[in-house]
Scaffold this motif. Structure first.
Motif, PDB file in Angstrom:
ATOM      1  N   ARG A 181       0.795  -1.228   0.000  1.00  0.00           N
ATOM      2  CA  ARG A 181       0.000   0.000   0.000  1.00  0.00           C
ATOM      3  C   ARG A 181       0.823   1.271   0.000  1.00  0.00           C
ATOM      4  O   ARG A 181       0.427   2.274  -0.571  1.00  0.00           O
ATOM      5  CB  ARG A 181      -0.904   0.024   1.232  1.00  0.00           C
ATOM      6  N   ILE A 199       1.217   8.784  -6.545  1.00  0.00           N
ATOM      7  CA  ILE A 199       0.497  10.053  -6.542  1.00  0.00           C
ATOM      8  C   ILE A 199       1.428  11.270  -6.628  1.00  0.00           C
ATOM      9  O   ILE A 199       1.024  12.340  -7.079  1.00  0.00           O
ATOM     10  CB  ILE A 199      -0.412  10.128  -5.272  1.00  0.00           C
ATOM     11  N   ARG A 200       2.661  11.081  -6.201  1.00  0.00           N
ATOM     12  CA  ARG A 200       3.577  12.235  -6.101  1.00  0.00           C
ATOM     13  C   ARG A 200       3.663  13.099  -7.366  1.00  0.00           C
ATOM     14  O   ARG A 200       3.590  14.320  -7.265  1.00  0.00           O
ATOM     15  CB  ARG A 200       4.960  11.765  -5.641  1.00  0.00           C
ATOM     16  N   PHE A 226       1.517   3.755  -2.891  1.00  0.00           N
ATOM     17  CA  PHE A 226       0.577   4.778  -3.364  1.00  0.00           C
ATOM     18  C   PHE A 226       1.200   6.170  -3.259  1.00  0.00           C
ATOM     19  O   PHE A 226       0.906   7.044  -4.071  1.00  0.00           O
ATOM     20  CB  PHE A 226      -0.740   4.709  -2.573  1.00  0.00           C
ATOM     21  N   HIS A 227       2.081   6.380  -2.280  1.00  0.00           N
ATOM     22  CA  HIS A 227       2.792   7.665  -2.172  1.00  0.00           C
ATOM     23  C   HIS A 227       3.521   7.977  -3.477  1.00  0.00           C
ATOM     24  O   HIS A 227       3.463   9.089  -3.988  1.00  0.00           O
ATOM     25  CB  HIS A 227       3.836   7.627  -1.048  1.00  0.00           C
TER      26      HIS A 227
END
Lengths: 84, 218
Positions: free
Chosen positions: B27, B34-35, B30-31
């Motif tokens: 999970r 999206i960055r 996801f950082h």
């Protein structure tokens, strides 16, 4: 076709994006070659578009990224993506 | 040679791999997913919600929603287009809740009326991008964008600031390509009309004060 200034203004955006059909584009260019006003309208519109695309105009709020990833951390720790 | 298309394909592959990993349980990836899009999500949100703090809130909610709904991303659109559509939905929901949504009938009227004569400045001199180091120049542009009718601002932010193409803009907004072009054209002329005279004055005033600033005793 001989275009007047109004015709050229109506086509400025497509001219800038390069989406005019070649015959119309040639007519627009013929007009621009001798019309100072339309040349200035074209240059200033293009200039405004370039300035607007610059990241410095709208900056992210200070620490936007920090707050976002902190919030994400909380959610990622407790939730998994929903099944379809 | 790396063409833009090759780069775009590489990015799409990288994103597909990240999405698969996230859905498989990694999970925290996801950082990374999206960055690259934080700014785009924020600007999209700001195209509808004009208040900065609320736009940030909407951006966060949209990104959380994208995480929760990640399994429903099919990969037939670009991830960025999908994310923008989620953001616009989130922003519209917020506006509806606040009962501040502009009526569609008002939006439709915009297409038909109005004077789109540009500002005619025969002595236009290009404003260099260095001028954006000056906060007052940025503020002029921000105000002009904020003052656009909603329908025009959305198109111009997606197309000219986030640099989506017309098809992607149409897809994200759920309107036709021809409507995108009409709105974009009018938005650009409105911005030119508003900004060109102001920028010209600002730049002139800079030249004069610039001379003074270069003198060591000032």
């Amino acid at each position: 076709m001989v275009l007047n200034c109004r015709h050229v203004w109506d086509r400025i955006s497509d001219y800038i994006d390069g989406t005019l059909d070649p015959a119309v584009r040639a007519d627009v260019e013929k007009h621009l070659a001798h019309c100072e006003i339309c040349s200035a309208v074209l240059d200033s519109t293009r200039n405004v578009i370039v300035l607007m695309a610059d990241d410095r105009v709208f900056e992210l709020p200070v620490d936007f990224s920090k707050r976002l990833h902190a919030r994400l951390d909380q959610v990622l720790a407790t939730e998994r993506p929903e099944p379809v | 040679m790396t063409t833009p298309q090759v780069r775009a394909e590489a990015q799409q592959e990288r994103e597909a791999a990240l999405i698969a990993a996230i859905l498989a349980g990694e999970r925290e990836k996801f950082h990374d997913l999206i960055r690259p899009y934080e700014r785009q999500v924020y600007l999209t949100s700001l195209s509808l919600v004009k208040d900065e703090a609320e736009a940030e809130d909407v951006a966060q909610e949209a990104i959380l929603r994208a995480y929760r709904k990640l399994a429903s991303f099919r990969g037939d659109a670009k991830f960025s287009t999908w994310l923008i559509a989620i953001t616009l939905n989130e922003a519209r929901t917020r506006l509806r809740e606040d009962k501040r949504a502009a009526l569609d009938s008002l939006d439709n009227q915009i297409e038909k009326e109005g004077d789109y004569t540009p500002a005619a400045l025969t002595d236009w001199r290009e404003v260099p991008s260095d001028a954006l180091e000056r906060k007052e120049i940025c503020a002029l542009i921000q105000q002009a964008v904020a003052a656009l009718p909603d329908a025009f601002r959305q198109v111009v932010i997606l197309r000219d600031m986030e640099e989506l193409n017309v098809q992607e803009t149409a897809q994200a907004l759920g309107i036709s390509v021809s409507l995108v072009k009409v709105r974009l054209h009018r938005a650009r002329l409105l911005l030119q009309k508003q900004l060109a005279p102001q920028l010209k004055i600002e730049l002139k005033s800079k030249k004069k004060s610039g001379m003074l600033r270069r003198l060591p005793w000032f």
